[in-house]
Scaffold this active site. Structure first.
Site, mmCIF file in Angstrom:
data_model
loop_
_atom_site.group_PDB
_atom_site.id
_atom_site.type_symbol
_atom_site.label_atom_id
_atom_site.label_comp_id
_atom_site.label_asym_id
_atom_site.label_seq_id
_atom_site.Cartn_x
_atom_site.Cartn_y
_atom_site.Cartn_z
ATOM 1 N N ARG A 123 -10.565 -49.276 -41.056
ATOM 2 C CA ARG A 123 -9.384 -48.408 -41.113
ATOM 3 C C ARG A 123 -9.532 -47.421 -42.262
ATOM 4 N NH1 ARG A 123 -4.716 -50.611 -42.628
ATOM 5 N NH2 ARG A 123 -3.613 -48.790 -41.863
ATOM 6 N N LYS A 188 -10.304 -60.791 -47.492
ATOM 7 C CA LYS A 188 -10.336 -60.263 -46.125
ATOM 8 C C LYS A 188 -11.303 -61.055 -45.236
ATOM 9 C CE LYS A 188 -10.192 -56.075 -43.615
ATOM 10 N NZ LYS A 188 -9.284 -54.978 -43.477
ATOM 11 N N ARG A 324 -0.480 -52.571 -50.875
ATOM 12 C CA ARG A 324 -1.014 -53.408 -51.964
ATOM 13 C C ARG A 324 0.117 -54.189 -52.603
ATOM 14 N NH1 ARG A 324 -4.977 -52.405 -50.189
ATOM 15 N NH2 ARG A 324 -6.738 -51.145 -50.806
HETATM 16 C C1 BTN Z 1 -10.382 -52.719 -40.949
HETATM 17 O O1 BTN Z 1 -10.682 -51.827 -41.729
HETATM 18 O O2 BTN Z 1 -9.752 -53.709 -41.312
HETATM 19 C C2 BTN Z 1 -10.762 -52.622 -39.497
HETATM 20 C C3 BTN Z 1 -12.133 -53.175 -39.217
HETATM 21 C C4 BTN Z 1 -12.532 -53.091 -37.766
HETATM 22 C C5 BTN Z 1 -13.980 -53.472 -37.547
HETATM 23 C C6 BTN Z 1 -14.324 -53.576 -36.102
HETATM 24 S S1 BTN Z 1 -15.921 -54.282 -35.837
HETATM 25 C C7 BTN Z 1 -15.861 -53.851 -34.145
HETATM 26 C C8 BTN Z 1 -15.236 -52.480 -34.074
HETATM 27 N N1 BTN Z 1 -16.234 -51.451 -34.239
HETATM 28 C C9 BTN Z 1 -16.052 -50.741 -35.359
HETATM 29 O O3 BTN Z 1 -16.776 -49.811 -35.733
HETATM 30 N N2 BTN Z 1 -14.964 -51.202 -36.016
HETATM 31 C C10 BTN Z 1 -14.332 -52.284 -35.303
#
Ligand code: BTN
Length: 331
Positions: A123, A188, A324
């Site tokens: 994100r 996380k 946060r």
């Molecule tokens: C975040 O920042 O919390 C979201 C992470 C999302 C990761 C997943 S892995 C599968 C899919 N492909 C990506 O490039 N991102 C999501």
């Protein structure tokens, strides 16, 4: 499948394999085996050991993704809903890939997994560290008749559904940070990235991307810009396999995508609330360069975060917002 992939597949069991046997199996010379193996492992960030006179083995076994195993572990309903299952050894991002596929007409229910993402996306433009064979990187394409604006709430649904799957496999102490950061002990464990394409009036294509840390080698973990944890640490022991987890997540996601299409966000709010990590806490909300402070009141019916601020109650929608605790430092 290229030579490097064949070699990694052969060694995935973590057992010793003699150079002679490998050479015979793959029809190459023994000298070529070592060279190709080192190259393949370097490329995928894997450690291979060479034991003089005995052979080669990977420093740790790998459970590689297997379409047959995943399909067999899906519920009959899930199997029917998966129109296409793609497993990539390496891809830039499973989300980006499905967004491209969506533009060329890929069907609703296209499920995409990868052993490794070279440009995994998180994100707020963050990278998602995605080493080979270690974690879960899964994306699902779903088509809706509704306009894109109607799908914002699914961002919360995805988080609640994954938290629920993990709880069912024995993970205790999970928490969600709005909109969908999956935390364990404030670190996380996973995250979801939603992307939507379509006309303002609909129909649209939703891509839900899910990343769960299963076994992150410390070397790779160092690249993550926030405290993290993996299921290996949370569950201890052998934990859960990647294929089994992929099937559970896909099944739950399909169920939720179908239900969300019929009933919207409402039926999922209770589940989300059950994992709410911040209710009643003082937080800072970062929106681009601006910051809002307040106490978390919970989630509104449309998925907005309700904050009790000095100007009274304010509501925030997911997007370029980062939450946060008051005492947390921005990474
Ligand atoms: C975040 O920042 O919390 C979201 C992470 C999302 C990761 C997943 S892995 C599968 C899919 N492909 C990506 O490039 N991102 C999501």
């Amino acid at each position: 499948m290229d030579r490097g992939s064949q070699l990694i597949r052969l060694l995935a069991d973590g057992e010793l394999h003699s150079g002679e046997t490998i050479a015979e199996q793959l029809g190459m010379t023994r000298a070529a085996v070592w060279k190709a193996l080192r190259k393949a492992c370097d490329r995928q960030g894997l450690t291979v050991e060479s034991l003089r006179g005995r052979g080669y083995r990977l420093a740790a076994p790998l459970e590689l993704l297997d379409a047959e195993q995943i399909l067999a572990a899906l519920s009959p309903r899930g199997r029917r809903a998966v129109a296409r299952l793609e497993i990539h050894e390496e891809i830039d991002s499973t989300n980006r890939h499905l967004m491209r596929e969506a533009a060329t007409g890929a069907p609703s229910g296209t499920l995409c997994l990868a052993e490794r993402q070279s440009a995994g996306r998180g994100r707020l433009g963050r990278p998602w560290i995605s080493p080979f064979g270690a974690n879960l990187y899964l994306s699902m394409l779903w088509r809706y008749g509704a306009p894109p604006a109607a799908l914002g709430g699914f961002s919360l649904v995805a988080g609640a559904v994954v938290a629920d799957v993990l709880r069912r496999v024995g993970v205790e102490g999970l928490a969600l940070k709005w909109p969908n950061d999956l935390l364990w002990g404030r670190r996380k464990l996973g995250g979801m990235l939603l992307e939507v394409a379509g006309e303002a009036q609909g129909p649209c294509a939703l891509v839900v991307g899910i990343g769960i840390n299963l076994r992150m080698a410390p070397d790779h973990g160092r690249a993550i810009d926030q405290p993290w944890v993996d299921l290996a640490e949370v569950l201890g022991g052998p934990g859960i396999g990647r294929n089994a987890l992929a099937a559970l997540v896909a099944d739950a996601l399909i169920d939720a995508l179908e239900r969300f299409g019929r009933e919207g966000l409402a039926p999922f709010l209770v589940l989300w609330d059950a994992f709410d990590a911040f209710r009643g806490e003082q937080v800072r909300l970062l929106i681009a360069d601006r910051e809002s402070r307040g106490r978390v009141l919970g989630i509104a019916a449309d998925g907005a975060l309700r904050l009790d601020t000095s100007d009274g109650e304010r509501r925030f929608h997911a997007g370029e917002v980062s939450l946060r605790r008051e005492d947390e430092v921005e990474p």
